[in-house]
Design a protein around this motif. Structure first.
Motif, PDB file in Angstrom:
ATOM      1  N   ALA A  22       0.847  -1.194   0.000  1.00  0.00           N
ATOM      2  CA  ALA A  22       0.000   0.000   0.000  1.00  0.00           C
ATOM      3  C   ALA A  22       0.877   1.236   0.000  1.00  0.00           C
ATOM      4  O   ALA A  22       1.869   1.303   0.734  1.00  0.00           O
ATOM      5  CB  ALA A  22      -0.924  -0.005   1.210  1.00  0.00           C
ATOM      6  N   ILE A  23       0.515   2.163  -0.838  1.00  0.00           N
ATOM      7  CA  ILE A  23       1.262   3.418  -0.894  1.00  0.00           C
ATOM      8  C   ILE A  23       0.287   4.583  -0.784  1.00  0.00           C
ATOM      9  O   ILE A  23      -0.851   4.509  -1.238  1.00  0.00           O
ATOM     10  CB  ILE A  23       2.106   3.539  -2.186  1.00  0.00           C
ATOM     11  N   SER A  24       0.770   5.631  -0.162  1.00  0.00           N
ATOM     12  CA  SER A  24      -0.046   6.832   0.009  1.00  0.00           C
ATOM     13  C   SER A  24       0.535   7.965  -0.817  1.00  0.00           C
ATOM     14  O   SER A  24       1.747   8.158  -0.861  1.00  0.00           O
ATOM     15  CB  SER A  24      -0.063   7.280   1.473  1.00  0.00           C
ATOM     16  N   HIS A  25      -0.349   8.690  -1.418  1.00  0.00           N
ATOM     17  CA  HIS A  25       0.055   9.873  -2.173  1.00  0.00           C
ATOM     18  C   HIS A  25       0.611  10.922  -1.211  1.00  0.00           C
ATOM     19  O   HIS A  25       0.194  10.968  -0.046  1.00  0.00           O
ATOM     20  CB  HIS A  25      -1.175  10.422  -2.900  1.00  0.00           C
TER      21      HIS A  25
ATOM     22  N   PHE B 166      -2.038  -2.687  -3.696  1.00  0.00           N
ATOM     23  CA  PHE B 166      -1.757  -3.779  -4.625  1.00  0.00           C
ATOM     24  C   PHE B 166      -1.968  -5.086  -3.875  1.00  0.00           C
ATOM     25  O   PHE B 166      -1.485  -5.229  -2.742  1.00  0.00           O
ATOM     26  CB  PHE B 166      -0.308  -3.728  -5.118  1.00  0.00           C
ATOM     27  N   GLY B 167      -2.649  -6.008  -4.480  1.00  0.00           N
ATOM     28  CA  GLY B 167      -2.872  -7.279  -3.816  1.00  0.00           C
ATOM     29  C   GLY B 167      -2.991  -8.417  -4.819  1.00  0.00           C
ATOM     30  O   GLY B 167      -3.251  -8.203  -6.017  1.00  0.00           O
ATOM     31  N   HIS B 168      -2.794  -9.605  -4.315  1.00  0.00           N
ATOM     32  CA  HIS B 168      -2.888 -10.819  -5.135  1.00  0.00           C
ATOM     33  C   HIS B 168      -3.838 -11.746  -4.379  1.00  0.00           C
ATOM     34  O   HIS B 168      -3.414 -12.754  -3.809  1.00  0.00           O
ATOM     35  CB  HIS B 168      -1.479 -11.417  -5.259  1.00  0.00           C
ATOM     36  N   PRO B 169      -5.111 -11.394  -4.362  1.00  0.00           N
ATOM     37  CA  PRO B 169      -6.041 -12.004  -3.404  1.00  0.00           C
ATOM     38  C   PRO B 169      -6.471 -13.411  -3.797  1.00  0.00           C
ATOM     39  O   PRO B 169      -6.377 -13.812  -4.963  1.00  0.00           O
ATOM     40  CB  PRO B 169      -7.232 -11.050  -3.445  1.00  0.00           C
ATOM     41  N   ASP B 170      -6.992 -14.109  -2.794  1.00  0.00           N
ATOM     42  CA  ASP B 170      -7.543 -15.434  -3.066  1.00  0.00           C
ATOM     43  C   ASP B 170      -9.042 -15.495  -2.785  1.00  0.00           C
ATOM     44  O   ASP B 170      -9.677 -16.509  -3.050  1.00  0.00           O
ATOM     45  CB  ASP B 170      -6.800 -16.513  -2.271  1.00  0.00           C
ATOM     46  N   GLN B 171      -9.614 -14.435  -2.245  1.00  0.00           N
ATOM     47  CA  GLN B 171     -11.050 -14.431  -1.953  1.00  0.00           C
ATOM     48  C   GLN B 171     -11.604 -13.022  -2.113  1.00  0.00           C
ATOM     49  O   GLN B 171     -10.932 -12.040  -1.776  1.00  0.00           O
ATOM     50  CB  GLN B 171     -11.311 -14.886  -0.513  1.00  0.00           C
TER      51      GLN B 171
ATOM     52  N   VAL C 133      -4.846  -7.276  -8.080  1.00  0.00           N
ATOM     53  CA  VAL C 133      -5.754  -6.147  -7.931  1.00  0.00           C
ATOM     54  C   VAL C 133      -4.965  -4.878  -7.619  1.00  0.00           C
ATOM     55  O   VAL C 133      -4.097  -4.874  -6.739  1.00  0.00           O
ATOM     56  CB  VAL C 133      -6.775  -6.407  -6.804  1.00  0.00           C
ATOM     57  N   ILE C 134      -5.254  -3.858  -8.374  1.00  0.00           N
ATOM     58  CA  ILE C 134      -4.736  -2.527  -8.063  1.00  0.00           C
ATOM     59  C   ILE C 134      -5.957  -1.670  -7.744  1.00  0.00           C
ATOM     60  O   ILE C 134      -6.891  -1.600  -8.544  1.00  0.00           O
ATOM     61  CB  ILE C 134      -3.977  -1.894  -9.241  1.00  0.00           C
ATOM     62  N   ALA C 135      -5.950  -1.064  -6.605  1.00  0.00           N
ATOM     63  CA  ALA C 135      -7.073  -0.202  -6.233  1.00  0.00           C
ATOM     64  C   ALA C 135      -6.534   1.147  -5.804  1.00  0.00           C
ATOM     65  O   ALA C 135      -5.526   1.219  -5.087  1.00  0.00           O
ATOM     66  CB  ALA C 135      -7.880  -0.833  -5.107  1.00  0.00           C
ATOM     67  N   ALA C 136      -7.172   2.171  -6.263  1.00  0.00           N
ATOM     68  CA  ALA C 136      -6.802   3.524  -5.842  1.00  0.00           C
ATOM     69  C   ALA C 136      -8.036   4.163  -5.234  1.00  0.00           C
ATOM     70  O   ALA C 136      -9.139   4.025  -5.781  1.00  0.00           O
ATOM     71  CB  ALA C 136      -6.305   4.346  -7.028  1.00  0.00           C
ATOM     72  N   GLY C 137      -7.870   4.801  -4.123  1.00  0.00           N
ATOM     73  CA  GLY C 137      -9.022   5.382  -3.460  1.00  0.00           C
ATOM     74  C   GLY C 137      -8.776   6.806  -3.033  1.00  0.00           C
ATOM     75  O   GLY C 137      -7.652   7.197  -2.727  1.00  0.00           O
ATOM     76  N   ALA C 138      -9.824   7.576  -3.039  1.00  0.00           N
ATOM     77  CA  ALA C 138      -9.756   8.940  -2.530  1.00  0.00           C
ATOM     78  C   ALA C 138     -11.175   9.387  -2.211  1.00  0.00           C
ATOM     79  O   ALA C 138     -12.128   8.970  -2.882  1.00  0.00           O
ATOM     80  CB  ALA C 138      -9.127   9.894  -3.548  1.00  0.00           C
ATOM     81  N   ALA C 139     -11.294  10.186  -1.182  1.00  0.00           N
ATOM     82  CA  ALA C 139     -12.606  10.742  -0.877  1.00  0.00           C
ATOM     83  C   ALA C 139     -13.008  11.703  -1.992  1.00  0.00           C
ATOM     84  O   ALA C 139     -14.147  11.748  -2.429  1.00  0.00           O
ATOM     85  CB  ALA C 139     -12.582  11.447   0.472  1.00  0.00           C
TER      86      ALA C 139
END
Lengths: 425, 171
Positions: free
Chosen positions: A130-133, A146-151, A249-255
């Motif tokens: 996980a990285i923060s801007h 960033f994740g390599h999930p199984d569920q 999975v790559i996810a980017a989030g921001a309010a």
């Protein structure tokens, strides 16, 4: 026709002829529902190269490419010149980074943002990166994961795993009220991917809910990692379908998504590439160091934002806000005047991340919980509609006080919260 | 994922056909209005990307090309956007040649330079009319003004050009 008419007509014809002689342009896209960013992949120097618009999955029959451009339907290899991702917590300034802490090796570029503050590599579980801007204001705000999930999470119980990662479509259907923008086909790192945006409707860390309210989860990686969907945060998710047998999975989030953040995120996604790991890219154990006396402190600034006092680099955000749980590992000191001390930083070697146990010394903790239960209440009650919230805070403080061994008095007959104090012996 | 895949494929096919059909004309318009051989392709590309982002809506228009032309017309006369596109084109030089519009004659260059010196709306009307063979009605739809306003812009633009290019009387 007047002379100027004639001049314009001839000049227009020249432009049309010139444009006809231009080489075609080969492009690929990084798609987000809000900004499908087009990235040049090849400047065709030969006229007549057929336009190839690589927009999604159905793009492979359109023909010509420059000979030295890798076929777009092949995975793009990781950047062999990339720097190993450092041990978190760390600043990562402009450059290309590679790691295999999630299994497959993957690389991505962090651009120069014109600031000395680079992205911040967060302390995270072994199953996540996980990285923060630089402008992130707390968990979920301008973060990338960033994740390599199984569920996937269970739609009936989004705090638990329970859905096959191979059935993203079914999961999206089952969580339709979370989906902000429908899934679209795209490619990331030359691989098939699906992009969608979502915002969880389940509140988390909600003061009106008693106890420790977790955030709902998008995906899990065993017990090692999970993408928590923070309140009010809009996530753009790139679901890369098959990276060494599982989705990546790559996810980017921001309010609130700013143009700058969007450009930065798109830049990272556009440069992401993955390949098989040879096991050499994990974070060196020796790079994870922690001082036994490691401690830091949060204080409240004039804007009711809790800020990190001092200049210790840490895995915690430098800023957090009111309303975070006392024991949240990424948001301590959430109440006005409440100071937390953090000790026992224990590297989990040889894992590429480490955990931090939050410990408030008992007498301090009891005193703070007392303040939390009593002194904070009038403030909370002042705001319209906040009585329930204040009550929940009080109950939470009492629960925590009991749990850690403080002495808890009785509720007043007028509803006054009980006193909380440290044990006498 | 079959449903998503099929939808994506149809989307791509439709947009791809649109892009193939319209791209050169839009690049030409971008070049005429920006005057930058190197930035024109980027300006057009930006307009197509904008269309792609909204393709659910834009693709349903009777003339999606008009929407793209509106975007590129506005962006090409924006000094800031033009400068940004030129900067991007310069940056690309490090890796590969940017897609430049091939040179045109000095006379044609002078004509388009004079067009760009016109007020934006006049320049846009001239470019759309002569380069893109758009009717007065169509130009009005693209630029969001009435056909009469387009006629006025065209007439005034031609008048100014005649004065500049031929040393004529503006009357």
């Amino acid at each position: 026709m007047s002379r100027i008419d004639d001049l314009l007509t001839r000049s227009a014809a020249e432009v049309r002829d010139a444009v006809e002689r231009m080489p075609e342009r080969e492009v690929t896209t990084v798609e987000t529902a809000h900004n499908r960013k087009t990235v040049l992949t090849a400047a065709g120097a030969v006229a007549g190269v057929i336009i190839v618009l690589l927009l999604g999955w159905a793009l492979f029959g359109f023909g010509g490419r420059e000979p030295d451009v890798p076929p777009i339907d092949d995975p793009i290899p990781v950047d062999s010149d990339a720097m190993p991702l450092p041990a978190p917590p760390a600043r990562i300034n402009a450059g290309t980074y590679v790691t295999d802490v999630l299994g497959p090796a993957f690389s991505f570029d962090v651009a120069n943002y014109g600031s000395d503050d680079g992205w911040f590599l967060q302390v995270a579980g072994p199953g996540e990166v996980a990285i923060s801007h630089p402008l992130s204001e707390g968990p979920g705000d301008r973060d990338m994961w960033f994740g390599h999930p199984d569920q996937l999470s269970d739609p009936e119980d989004p705090f638990s795993a329970g859905w096959d990662v191979g059935d993203l479509e079914g999961w999206l259907d089952a969580n339709a009220d979370w989906v902000v923008d429908e899934a679209i086909g795209t490619r990331v790192g030359g691989r098939q991917a699906t992009m969608f945006t979502l915002r969880a409707t389940n509140p988390c860390r909600d003061p009106e809910s008693p106890g420790d309210v977790p955030c709902p989860v998008l995906v899990f990686d065993g017990d090692d990692g999970a993408l928590w969907l923070e309140n009010s945060v809009l996530y753009e998710v790139w679901w890369i379908h098959d990276v060494e047998g599982s989705p990546f999975v790559i996810a980017a989030g921001a309010a609130t998504w700013t143009d700058e953040f969007r450009a930065n995120v798109n830049g990272i996604v556009a440069t992401w590439a993955a390949g098989r790991s040879d096991g050499s890219l994990g974070v060196e154990a020796s790079t994870v160091e922690a001082d036994a006396d490691f401690r830091w402190e949060y204080t409240l600034d004039s804007g009711e934002v809790v800020v990190l006092a001092g200049d210790l680099p840490s895995g915690f955000p430098a800023r957090t806000w009111r309303g975070q749980n006392l024991d949240a590992t990424q948001g301590v000191g959430a109440e006005p005047g409440l100071h937390n001390w953090v000790t026992n930083v224990e590297p989990m070697l040889p894992e590429p991340a480490h955990t931090v146990d939050l410990i408030i010394e008992l007498d301090d903790a009891c005193a703070e919980l007392h303040r939390f239960a009593l002194e904070m209440n009038p403030q909370e009650r002042e705001a319209p509609g906040n009585f329930l919230r204040a009550l929940v805070f009080t109950e939470y403080a009492i629960d925590r006080a009991v749990e850690i061994g403080c002495v808890v008095g009785e509720w007043g007959t007028d509803g006054a919260p009980p006193a909380i104090s440290e044990p006498t012996s | 994922m079959a449903r998503i895949e099929e939808t994506a494929a149809a989307f791509v096919d439709e947009f791809d056909a649109f892009y193939r059909r319209e791209r050169r004309a839009v690049v030409g318009l971008a070049y005429a209005l920006s005057g930058s051989r190197s930035a024109a392709d980027d300006l057009a590309q930006e307009a197509f990307v904008a269309a792609y982002r909204r393709w659910d809506t834009v693709g349903a228009y009777d003339d999606p090309g008009a929407w793209v032309r509106k975007v590129v017309s506005n962006n090409a006369v924006s000094r800031w956007r033009r400068a940004r596109s030129e900067a991007k084109a310069v940056l690309l030089l490090g890796n590969s040649r940017p897609h430049e519009v091939p040179p045109i004659s000095a006379e044609a260059e002078d004509v388009w330079r004079a067009v760009r010196a016109l007020p934006n709306r006049q320049a846009q009307c001239i470019a759309l009319h002569y380069l893109d063979d758009r009717s007065v009605d169509e130009i009005g739809q693209i630029l969001g003004c009435s056909p009469n306003t387009v006629k006025t812009h065209l007439a005034r633009g031609r008048e100014t050009l005649a004065f500049k290019m031929e040393g004529g009387d503006r009357r």
